[in-house]
Motif scaffolding. Structure first.
Motif, mmCIF file in Angstrom:
data_model
loop_
_atom_site.group_PDB
_atom_site.id
_atom_site.type_symbol
_atom_site.label_atom_id
_atom_site.label_comp_id
_atom_site.label_asym_id
_atom_site.label_seq_id
_atom_site.Cartn_x
_atom_site.Cartn_y
_atom_site.Cartn_z
ATOM 1 N N ASN A 140 0.803 -1.220 0.000
ATOM 2 C CA ASN A 140 0.000 0.000 0.000
ATOM 3 C C ASN A 140 0.840 1.277 0.000
ATOM 4 O O ASN A 140 0.609 2.187 0.797
ATOM 5 C CB ASN A 140 -0.936 0.001 1.217
ATOM 6 C CG ASN A 140 -1.957 -1.115 1.179
ATOM 7 O OD1 ASN A 140 -2.716 -1.234 0.217
ATOM 8 N ND2 ASN A 140 -1.966 -1.942 2.209
ATOM 9 N N LYS A 141 1.804 1.367 -0.890
ATOM 10 C CA LYS A 141 2.605 2.587 -0.998
ATOM 11 C C LYS A 141 1.727 3.794 -1.318
ATOM 12 O O LYS A 141 1.918 4.884 -0.763
ATOM 13 C CB LYS A 141 3.667 2.432 -2.100
ATOM 14 C CG LYS A 141 4.759 1.422 -1.801
ATOM 15 C CD LYS A 141 5.729 1.360 -2.970
ATOM 16 C CE LYS A 141 6.745 0.256 -2.763
ATOM 17 N NZ LYS A 141 7.670 0.141 -3.925
ATOM 18 N N ASP A 142 0.780 3.600 -2.205
ATOM 19 C CA ASP A 142 -0.084 4.719 -2.602
ATOM 20 C C ASP A 142 -0.910 5.216 -1.417
ATOM 21 O O ASP A 142 -1.147 6.421 -1.287
ATOM 22 C CB ASP A 142 -1.004 4.301 -3.750
ATOM 23 C CG ASP A 142 -0.250 4.079 -5.056
ATOM 24 O OD1 ASP A 142 0.897 4.549 -5.150
ATOM 25 O OD2 ASP A 142 -0.809 3.422 -5.958
ATOM 26 N N GLU A 143 -1.355 4.312 -0.572
ATOM 27 C CA GLU A 143 -2.134 4.701 0.602
ATOM 28 C C GLU A 143 -1.277 5.510 1.565
ATOM 29 O O GLU A 143 -1.740 6.492 2.156
ATOM 30 C CB GLU A 143 -2.686 3.453 1.308
ATOM 31 C CG GLU A 143 -3.536 3.726 2.529
ATOM 32 C CD GLU A 143 -4.908 4.294 2.184
ATOM 33 O OE1 GLU A 143 -5.640 4.652 3.120
ATOM 34 O OE2 GLU A 143 -5.242 4.383 0.990
ATOM 35 N N CYS A 144 -0.039 5.121 1.712
ATOM 36 C CA CYS A 144 0.896 5.856 2.566
ATOM 37 C C CYS A 144 1.068 7.292 2.059
ATOM 38 O O CYS A 144 1.010 8.252 2.837
ATOM 39 C CB CYS A 144 2.241 5.134 2.610
ATOM 40 S SG CYS A 144 3.482 5.916 3.651
ATOM 41 N N ILE A 145 1.258 7.418 0.754
ATOM 42 C CA ILE A 145 1.418 8.751 0.152
ATOM 43 C C ILE A 145 0.145 9.569 0.327
ATOM 44 O O ILE A 145 0.190 10.759 0.686
ATOM 45 C CB ILE A 145 1.782 8.620 -1.338
ATOM 46 C CG1 ILE A 145 3.177 8.001 -1.497
ATOM 47 C CG2 ILE A 145 1.702 9.971 -2.040
ATOM 48 C CD1 ILE A 145 3.520 7.609 -2.921
ATOM 49 N N LYS A 146 -0.986 8.946 0.115
ATOM 50 C CA LYS A 146 -2.255 9.646 0.223
ATOM 51 C C LYS A 146 -2.482 10.164 1.643
ATOM 52 O O LYS A 146 -2.938 11.299 1.842
ATOM 53 C CB LYS A 146 -3.396 8.707 -0.187
ATOM 54 C CG LYS A 146 -4.749 9.392 -0.295
ATOM 55 C CD LYS A 146 -5.793 8.412 -0.831
ATOM 56 C CE LYS A 146 -7.148 9.098 -0.955
ATOM 57 N NZ LYS A 146 -8.188 8.164 -1.490
ATOM 58 N N ILE A 147 -2.157 9.352 2.645
ATOM 59 C CA ILE A 147 -2.329 9.771 4.038
ATOM 60 C C ILE A 147 -1.382 10.922 4.363
ATOM 61 O O ILE A 147 -1.765 11.893 5.022
ATOM 62 C CB ILE A 147 -2.111 8.579 4.995
ATOM 63 C CG1 ILE A 147 -3.271 7.587 4.855
ATOM 64 C CG2 ILE A 147 -1.976 9.049 6.435
ATOM 65 C CD1 ILE A 147 -3.116 6.327 5.689
ATOM 66 N N ALA A 148 -0.140 10.831 3.888
ATOM 67 C CA ALA A 148 0.829 11.914 4.135
ATOM 68 C C ALA A 148 0.350 13.220 3.500
ATOM 69 O O ALA A 148 0.464 14.296 4.102
ATOM 70 C CB ALA A 148 2.196 11.523 3.587
ATOM 71 N N GLN A 149 -0.179 13.126 2.292
ATOM 72 C CA GLN A 149 -0.682 14.333 1.614
ATOM 73 C C GLN A 149 -1.882 14.911 2.363
ATOM 74 O O GLN A 149 -2.021 16.128 2.499
ATOM 75 C CB GLN A 149 -1.058 14.002 0.173
ATOM 76 C CG GLN A 149 0.150 13.710 -0.707
ATOM 77 C CD GLN A 149 -0.226 13.166 -2.072
ATOM 78 O OE1 GLN A 149 -1.294 12.554 -2.247
ATOM 79 N NE2 GLN A 149 0.636 13.371 -3.059
ATOM 80 N N GLU A 150 -2.738 14.033 2.872
ATOM 81 C CA GLU A 150 -3.912 14.476 3.629
ATOM 82 C C GLU A 150 -3.494 15.184 4.913
ATOM 83 O O GLU A 150 -4.041 16.232 5.269
ATOM 84 C CB GLU A 150 -4.799 13.279 3.959
ATOM 85 C CG GLU A 150 -6.092 13.619 4.676
ATOM 86 C CD GLU A 150 -7.190 14.104 3.741
ATOM 87 O OE1 GLU A 150 -8.161 14.693 4.246
ATOM 88 O OE2 GLU A 150 -7.071 13.898 2.513
ATOM 89 N N ILE A 151 -2.518 14.619 5.597
ATOM 90 C CA ILE A 151 -2.026 15.254 6.826
ATOM 91 C C ILE A 151 -1.467 16.635 6.516
ATOM 92 O O ILE A 151 -1.775 17.622 7.194
ATOM 93 C CB ILE A 151 -0.942 14.376 7.497
ATOM 94 C CG1 ILE A 151 -1.522 13.042 7.950
ATOM 95 C CG2 ILE A 151 -0.320 15.108 8.688
ATOM 96 C CD1 ILE A 151 -0.463 12.015 8.331
ATOM 97 N N SER A 152 -0.642 16.705 5.492
ATOM 98 C CA SER A 152 0.021 17.968 5.144
ATOM 99 C C SER A 152 -0.979 19.056 4.767
ATOM 100 O O SER A 152 -0.724 20.249 4.986
ATOM 101 C CB SER A 152 1.004 17.747 3.990
ATOM 102 O OG SER A 152 2.011 16.819 4.363
ATOM 103 N N ALA A 153 -2.107 18.646 4.200
ATOM 104 C CA ALA A 153 -3.104 19.620 3.750
ATOM 105 C C ALA A 153 -4.166 19.919 4.798
ATOM 106 O O ALA A 153 -5.040 20.760 4.567
ATOM 107 C CB ALA A 153 -3.781 19.103 2.478
ATOM 108 N N SER A 154 -4.096 19.253 5.939
ATOM 109 C CA SER A 154 -5.167 19.363 6.933
ATOM 110 C C SER A 154 -4.872 20.422 7.982
ATOM 111 O O SER A 154 -3.787 20.431 8.580
ATOM 112 C CB SER A 154 -5.368 18.009 7.631
ATOM 113 O OG SER A 154 -5.796 17.025 6.719
ATOM 114 N N PRO A 155 -5.810 21.323 8.233
ATOM 115 C CA PRO A 155 -5.620 22.318 9.300
ATOM 116 C C PRO A 155 -5.527 21.640 10.669
ATOM 117 O O PRO A 155 -6.204 20.646 10.925
ATOM 118 C CB PRO A 155 -6.870 23.188 9.195
ATOM 119 C CG PRO A 155 -7.885 22.348 8.494
ATOM 120 C CD PRO A 155 -7.114 21.465 7.567
ATOM 121 N N GLY A 156 -4.659 22.174 11.504
ATOM 122 C CA GLY A 156 -4.496 21.639 12.856
ATOM 123 C C GLY A 156 -3.539 20.476 12.960
ATOM 124 O O GLY A 156 -3.296 19.973 14.060
#
Length: 361
Positions: A140-156
């Motif tokens: 699940n490399k893509d899932e790892c990247i997706k979660i990292a991108q979500e964290i980086s874009a998330s307020p707080g």
């Protein structure tokens, strides 16, 4: 024993300091689930090189924050409204980080953190081979990247890196077998995750993990830049059974218990420390002999479980014991043993068994 404790802390500090260069920095973040004691956490930070501490759950982290330990990494997922609300309240009083391996958890953390006006550090949990928590980076490399991108874009939220720990490898006895397993599992998984994130232009500032049994191996692997050993400060029977354990850290924590019965057999002694005083999950404790500066194991004595409040010791050396004698037990597993007690008693000298001070856990 204060002297043994401080030598253990210094040995770990020196290990980390010797590997720090201008180009590469190795960090020490001890896991406080071992001692659960803010006073010892402060000692590790203020005198022995730690940048902060790890805790396993909110109940461990909150007393640390309240005591002034203001950089705490909770090495687990915080799930559910009540827990996240409590986490955000703690984030108002100190620097807090957590792990995630689920997009919905990221979104919930962001919602509550932004509403509370706080920032929470987030690391992605990578499955290091134990199949307990974390993303399977091979699948699940893509899932790892997706979660990292979500964290980086998330307020707080602030993306800090990855957490990859092989707890199941800590007590693999052979050094070469353990080294091989660490390099092939948590180190390899961490490297694969870092590489995958790099392809998406995401940098992992922190790659954290490692324990008392493997920290030298993660360091040698060259991916981890933060170490989380916990038991090294106290040590126990199980860690000492590793073929490199006895040469690394000293036993510093003991359970003092009293002989309450010698009835029936001179080679049997019953003490008032049962399963509510000493954990047996990694094997029974062992009896120690000699003064406080000695860690000599009573080799002829076998300790077995006698129930909630009783321990049974059998063997020829029990002949020397009398009802009312105080003896020292070295726990098989430190962490759950400490969890059953309210105080750690610091012994500052070896000439007397009078305690110097009590530290509340």
């Amino acid at each position: 024993r204060k002297d043994a404790l401080e030598r253990n802390l210094l040995r770990m500090k020196n290990f980390v300091d010797e590997r720090n260069t201008n180009d590469k920095r190795l960090l020490l973040r001890p896991h406080a689930k071992t001692h659960k004691c803010p006073a010892l956490a402060k000692l590790q930070i203020e005198k022995y090189g730690a940048v902060g501490i790890c805790c396993q759950k909110l109940d461990e982290a909150e007393p640390m924050i309240d005591a002034g330990i203001h950089d705490v990494f909770i090495t687990s997922m915080i799930i559910g409204d009540k827990k996240i609300t409590r986490l955000c309240d703690m984030a108002k009083r100190g620097k807090i980080s957590v792990t995630v391996d689920d997009l919905n958890n990221v979104r919930e953390l962001s919602k509550y953190a932004s509403n509370a006006g706080v920032c929470i550090g987030v690391l992605i949990e990578i499955n290091g081979g134990q199949n307990r928590c974390g993303i399977d980076i091979y699948q699940n490399k893509d899932e790892c990247i997706k979660i990292a991108q979500e964290i980086s874009a998330s307020p707080g939220l602030q993306f800090k890196g990855i957490h990859c720990y092989g707890g199941f490898l800590q007590h693999m006895r052979g050094v070469s077998d353990r080294t091989d397993a660490v390099l092939k599992q948590p180190v390899a998984c961490a490297q694969l995750a870092v590489t995958a994130l790099k392809t998406a232009n995401i940098t992992c500032d922190i790659v954290t993990g490692a324990g008392t049994g493997t920290y030298t191996m993660e360091t040698a692997g060259g991916v981890h830049n933060e170490l989380q050993p916990g038991s090294y400060c106290f040590m126990d029977v199980d860690y000492a059974a590793n073929d490199d354990g006895k040469d690394t850290f000293e036993h510093a924590l003991f359970v003092h218990t009293m002989v309450i019965s010698k009835a029936g057999d001179p080679q049997r002694a019953i003490v008032d420390a049962g399963m509510k005083a000493v954990s047996h999950d990694s094997g029974p404790p062992v009896l120690l002999t000699g003064l406080l500066d000695g860690n000599n194991i009573a080799t002829s004595v076998v300790c077995t479980n006698g129930g909630d409040e009783h321990g049974i010791m059998t063997g020829s050396q029990c002949k020397q014991l009398c009802v009312g004698d105080t003896v020292r037990l070295l726990p098989g597993h430190i962490d759950p043993t400490v969890n059953m007690h309210h105080y750690l008693i610091i012994v500052d000298t070896i000439e007397t068994e009078n305690t110097d001070s009590g530290i509340e856990c």
